[in-house]
Scaffold this motif. Structure first.
Motif, PDB file in Angstrom:
ATOM      1  N   THR A  55      82.699  50.897 -26.181  1.00 19.38           N
ATOM      2  CA  THR A  55      83.595  49.854 -26.674  1.00 19.38           C
ATOM      3  C   THR A  55      82.865  48.554 -26.997  1.00 19.38           C
ATOM      4  O   THR A  55      83.041  47.961 -28.067  1.00 19.38           O
ATOM      5  CB  THR A  55      84.702  49.569 -25.639  1.00 19.38           C
ATOM      6  N   GLY A  56      82.042  48.092 -26.069  1.00 25.66           N
ATOM      7  CA  GLY A  56      81.326  46.841 -26.276  1.00 25.66           C
ATOM      8  C   GLY A  56      80.368  46.918 -27.445  1.00 25.66           C
ATOM      9  O   GLY A  56      80.282  45.982 -28.254  1.00 25.66           O
ATOM     10  N   GLN A  57      79.654  48.027 -27.570  1.00 25.09           N
ATOM     11  CA  GLN A  57      78.719  48.201 -28.677  1.00 25.09           C
ATOM     12  C   GLN A  57      79.450  48.269 -30.016  1.00 25.09           C
ATOM     13  O   GLN A  57      78.954  47.768 -31.026  1.00 25.09           O
ATOM     14  CB  GLN A  57      77.895  49.468 -28.465  1.00 25.09           C
ATOM     15  N   THR A  58      80.644  48.883 -30.010  1.00 23.78           N
ATOM     16  CA  THR A  58      81.430  48.961 -31.239  1.00 23.78           C
ATOM     17  C   THR A  58      81.840  47.572 -31.707  1.00 23.78           C
ATOM     18  O   THR A  58      81.737  47.250 -32.903  1.00 23.78           O
ATOM     19  CB  THR A  58      82.682  49.832 -31.024  1.00 23.78           C
ATOM     20  N   LEU A  59      82.284  46.736 -30.783  1.00 26.83           N
ATOM     21  CA  LEU A  59      82.664  45.368 -31.139  1.00 26.83           C
ATOM     22  C   LEU A  59      81.456  44.591 -31.660  1.00 26.83           C
ATOM     23  O   LEU A  59      81.557  43.831 -32.633  1.00 26.83           O
ATOM     24  CB  LEU A  59      83.277  44.660 -29.929  1.00 26.83           C
ATOM     25  N   ASP A  60      80.308  44.774 -31.013  1.00 22.77           N
ATOM     26  CA  ASP A  60      79.086  44.108 -31.492  1.00 22.77           C
ATOM     27  C   ASP A  60      78.720  44.595 -32.887  1.00 22.77           C
ATOM     28  O   ASP A  60      78.347  43.799 -33.761  1.00 22.77           O
ATOM     29  CB  ASP A  60      77.927  44.381 -30.529  1.00 22.77           C
ATOM     30  N   ALA A 133      87.900  49.524 -39.539  1.00 22.62           N
ATOM     31  CA  ALA A 133      86.604  50.178 -39.350  1.00 22.62           C
ATOM     32  C   ALA A 133      86.366  50.611 -37.907  1.00 22.62           C
ATOM     33  O   ALA A 133      85.818  51.684 -37.651  1.00 22.62           O
ATOM     34  CB  ALA A 133      85.490  49.240 -39.817  1.00 22.62           C
ATOM     35  N   GLY A 134      86.801  49.793 -36.954  1.00 16.29           N
ATOM     36  CA  GLY A 134      86.585  50.113 -35.554  1.00 16.29           C
ATOM     37  C   GLY A 134      87.344  51.334 -35.077  1.00 16.29           C
ATOM     38  O   GLY A 134      87.077  51.860 -33.988  1.00 16.29           O
ATOM     39  N   GLU A 135      88.301  51.798 -35.873  1.00 11.00           N
ATOM     40  CA  GLU A 135      89.072  52.972 -35.487  1.00 11.00           C
ATOM     41  C   GLU A 135      88.204  54.232 -35.458  1.00 11.00           C
ATOM     42  O   GLU A 135      88.579  55.234 -34.851  1.00 11.00           O
ATOM     43  CB  GLU A 135      90.240  53.176 -36.449  1.00 11.00           C
ATOM     44  N   LEU A 136      87.050  54.189 -36.111  1.00  7.76           N
ATOM     45  CA  LEU A 136      86.147  55.335 -36.061  1.00  7.76           C
ATOM     46  C   LEU A 136      85.824  55.694 -34.623  1.00  7.76           C
ATOM     47  O   LEU A 136      85.770  56.875 -34.266  1.00  7.76           O
ATOM     48  CB  LEU A 136      84.850  55.021 -36.830  1.00  7.76           C
TER      49      LEU A 136
END
Length: 210
Positions: A55-60, A133-136
């Protein structure tokens, strides 16, 4: 470090490094399909695809993606439709079609739509339109299968699940649509020209990052 992974060995791309973050690199890619400006977002951690980020890496990654798109748009004088719609085409071989088995997201400084070509090439594969995009990350968590990921000119993100795509598939169709088929295979590109293009990319983009 997995043996022979070029993205796990910084010395393999030191000259092409545009910017380094805590968990990611922005790298000018080998095989510049466009005349410069073609970069990759690569996680430092060895993972198979961007969908496997936590999760954190996705937000970054989303924040870095926005910053990279802004830098490309400004430096390459690309026409932006509106403040939230960048004229950049993103794509990723989510395991399928990879030549390097380490996640890397492609940024092409051009507005093209590869959706029709993918639908035509893989008519029985399931294709989803993502809300954002984050839905991936959410989709891959529920369905950890190989995929192709890309963005459309309208900003929508798309994913094609488990297609029988050959290696460098998204690079190949992108190069074809841009009229640069001879640059499709990064291993076959003229090394002198390629060095000139990625060197200029690094020089132009480095000042655009903090």
């Amino acid at each position: 470090m997995p043996e022979n992974c070029i993205f796990c060995d910084r010395s393999q791309f030191e000259e092409r490094l545009v910017h380094e973050y805590a968990d990611f690199y922005v790298i000018a890619t080998l095989g510049q399909i466009t005349d410069g400006g073609y970069v990759l977002l690569v996680p430092k951690k060895h993972i198979s695809c961007m969908g496997a980020l936590d999760t954190g890496q996705t937000l970054d990654a989303l924040a870095i993606t926005k910053q990279t798109c802004r830098a490309l748009t400004h430096e390459y004088k690309l026409k932006q439709v509106r403040d939230t719609l960048w004229p950049i085409t993103l794509f990723e071989h989510g395991v399928v079609g990879q030549t390097v088995q380490h996640a890397h997201l492609h940024f092409i400084p051009a507005t093209i739509d590869i959706t029709g070509r993918i639908r035509n090439d893989f008519p029985v594969a399931e294709i989803d339109e993502l809300e954002f995009a984050g839905e991936l990350w959410h989709s891959y968590k529920e369905r950890p299968e190989p995929y192709l990921y890309w963005t459309r000119p309208d900003g929508k993100a798309m994913v094609c699940w488990n297609p029988p795509a050959p290696k460098q598939y998204l690079r190949s169709i992108t190069a074809e649509l841009l009229g640069r088929s001879e640059r499709a295979n990064w291993r076959m590109m003229d090394p002198k020209l390629d060095r000139e293009l990625w060197s200029e990319t690094v020089q132009r983009l480095k000042p655009c990052f903090p």
